[in-house]
Design an enzyme around this catalytic site. Structure first.
Site, PDB file in Angstrom:
ATOM      1  N   HIS A  78       0.825  -1.205   0.000  1.00  0.00           N
ATOM      2  CA  HIS A  78       0.000   0.000   0.000  1.00  0.00           C
ATOM      3  C   HIS A  78       0.865   1.263   0.000  1.00  0.00           C
ATOM      4  CE1 HIS A  78      -4.011  -1.954   1.453  1.00  0.00           C
ATOM      5  NE2 HIS A  78      -3.470  -2.560   0.410  1.00  0.00           N
ATOM      6  N   GLU A  80       0.807   4.020   1.748  1.00  0.00           N
ATOM      7  CA  GLU A  80       1.277   4.532   3.042  1.00  0.00           C
ATOM      8  C   GLU A  80       2.475   3.726   3.525  1.00  0.00           C
ATOM      9  OE1 GLU A  80      -1.684   3.476   2.093  1.00  0.00           O
ATOM     10  OE2 GLU A  80      -3.288   4.232   3.352  1.00  0.00           O
ATOM     11  N   CYS A 103      -5.947   1.702   5.416  1.00  0.00           N
ATOM     12  CA  CYS A 103      -6.570   0.450   5.864  1.00  0.00           C
ATOM     13  C   CYS A 103      -5.996   0.084   7.247  1.00  0.00           C
ATOM     14  CB  CYS A 103      -6.302  -0.663   4.857  1.00  0.00           C
ATOM     15  SG  CYS A 103      -4.593  -1.236   4.902  1.00  0.00           S
ATOM     16  N   CYS A 106      -2.127  -0.532   7.248  1.00  0.00           N
ATOM     17  CA  CYS A 106      -1.352   0.712   7.176  1.00  0.00           C
ATOM     18  C   CYS A 106      -1.513   1.514   8.464  1.00  0.00           C
ATOM     19  CB  CYS A 106      -1.781   1.544   5.975  1.00  0.00           C
ATOM     20  SG  CYS A 106      -1.293   0.768   4.423  1.00  0.00           S
TER      21      CYS A 106
HETATM   22  N1  LIG Z   1      -5.262   3.509   1.935  1.00  0.00           N
HETATM   23  C1  LIG Z   1      -5.086   2.668   0.907  1.00  0.00           C
HETATM   24  C2  LIG Z   1      -6.149   1.983   0.354  1.00  0.00           C
HETATM   25  C3  LIG Z   1      -5.932   1.149  -0.706  1.00  0.00           C
HETATM   26  N2  LIG Z   1      -4.690   1.009  -1.199  1.00  0.00           N
HETATM   27  C4  LIG Z   1      -4.490   0.189  -2.401  1.00  0.00           C
HETATM   28  C5  LIG Z   1      -4.556  -1.267  -2.349  1.00  0.00           C
HETATM   29  C6  LIG Z   1      -5.051  -1.617  -3.753  1.00  0.00           C
HETATM   30  O1  LIG Z   1      -3.968  -1.550  -4.694  1.00  0.00           O
HETATM   31  C7  LIG Z   1      -6.021  -0.523  -4.040  1.00  0.00           C
HETATM   32  C8  LIG Z   1      -7.442  -0.828  -3.612  1.00  0.00           C
HETATM   33  O2  LIG Z   1      -8.039  -1.538  -4.625  1.00  0.00           O
HETATM   34  P1  LIG Z   1      -9.632  -1.641  -4.795  1.00  0.00           P
HETATM   35  O3  LIG Z   1     -10.131  -2.572  -3.736  1.00  0.00           O
HETATM   36  O4  LIG Z   1     -10.209  -0.233  -4.681  1.00  0.00           O
HETATM   37  O5  LIG Z   1      -9.787  -2.204  -6.186  1.00  0.00           O
HETATM   38  O6  LIG Z   1      -5.525   0.570  -3.300  1.00  0.00           O
HETATM   39  C9  LIG Z   1      -3.643   1.721  -0.664  1.00  0.00           C
HETATM   40  O7  LIG Z   1      -2.502   1.653  -1.172  1.00  0.00           O
HETATM   41  N3  LIG Z   1      -3.858   2.502   0.412  1.00  0.00           N
HETATM   42 ZN   LIG Z   2      -3.206  -0.038   3.612  1.00  0.00          ZN
END
Ligand SMILES: Nc1ccn([C@H]2C[C@H](O)[C@@H](COP(=O)(O)O)O2)c(=O)n1
Ligand SMILES: [Zn+2]
Length: 164
Positions: A78, A80, A103, A106
């Site tokens: 992710h 973060e 999430c 993170c």
């Molecule tokens: N705070 C976050 C939330 C999500 N991510 C990343 C993880 C995945 O690559 C994507 C989420 O995919 P989705 O379920 O919307 O198709 O975003 C992150 O890096 N940081």
């Molecule tokens: Zn995360």
């Protein structure tokens, strides 16, 4: 000549950098960027969501559904976490600007690295349990959480050198 008045704010600058960083992501659905600054407003870490270093993007799945092992979820680092892992100094007292609310995984890394403030733009995943858990983790650790909104503000980057 008087000074320009329409320069961008610090919040626009750092969230802008987080958004720009997210543009590096190859995730076809959600591009996330994060930018960490210290108490002197120095940038100390930046990142976006992507597969771990050395994992060829061509051998990894970007899907969301079906067999868990054939989705992106177990493999993506992710934004973060990448920003924290890329940081150049201790993150105690720092602020993370992130395009999407963190999430729970993170959030744990944010707490453990002693970041004290989270500023985010979108909470599009807010109905997921992992994000409810994340809010609980951050609040319980006394981390300040701020949602910022710039309305429909846009910053256009023009790479045409003749316009500089
Ligand atoms: N705070 C976050 C939330 C999500 N991510 C990343 C993880 C995945 O690559 C994507 C989420 O995919 P989705 O379920 O919307 O198709 O975003 C992150 O890096 N940081
Ligand atoms: Zn995360």
């Amino acid at each position: 000549m008087s000074k320009r008045e329409d320069y961008i704010s610090w919040n626009e600058y750092f969230m802008g950098l987080a958004l720009l960083s997210g543009k590096r992501s190859k995730d076809p659905t959600t591009q996330v960027g994060a930018c960490i600054i210290d108490e002197d407003k120095k940038i100390v870490g930046i990142g976006y969501n992507g597969f771990p270093l050395g994992s060829s993007d061509d051998n990894m799945p970007w899907g969301k559904q079906g067999d868990f092992l054939e989705t992106k979820y177990p493999y993506v680092v992710h934004a973060e976490l990448n920003a924290i892992l890329n940081s150049i100094k201790s993150l105690k007292g720092c602020t993370v600007y992130v395009t999407h609310f963190p999430c729970n995984e993170c959030a744990k890394a944010i707490v453990q690295s002693k970041i004290s403030r989270v500023i985010y733009l979108s909470d599009k995943h807010k109905d997921k349990d992992s994000f409810k858990a994340s809010k609980r983790i951050l609040e319980n650790a006394g981390i300040k959480i701020e949602k910022i909104s710039f309305g429909s503000k846009k910053i256009i980057l023009d790479f045409d050198e003749t316009n500089l």
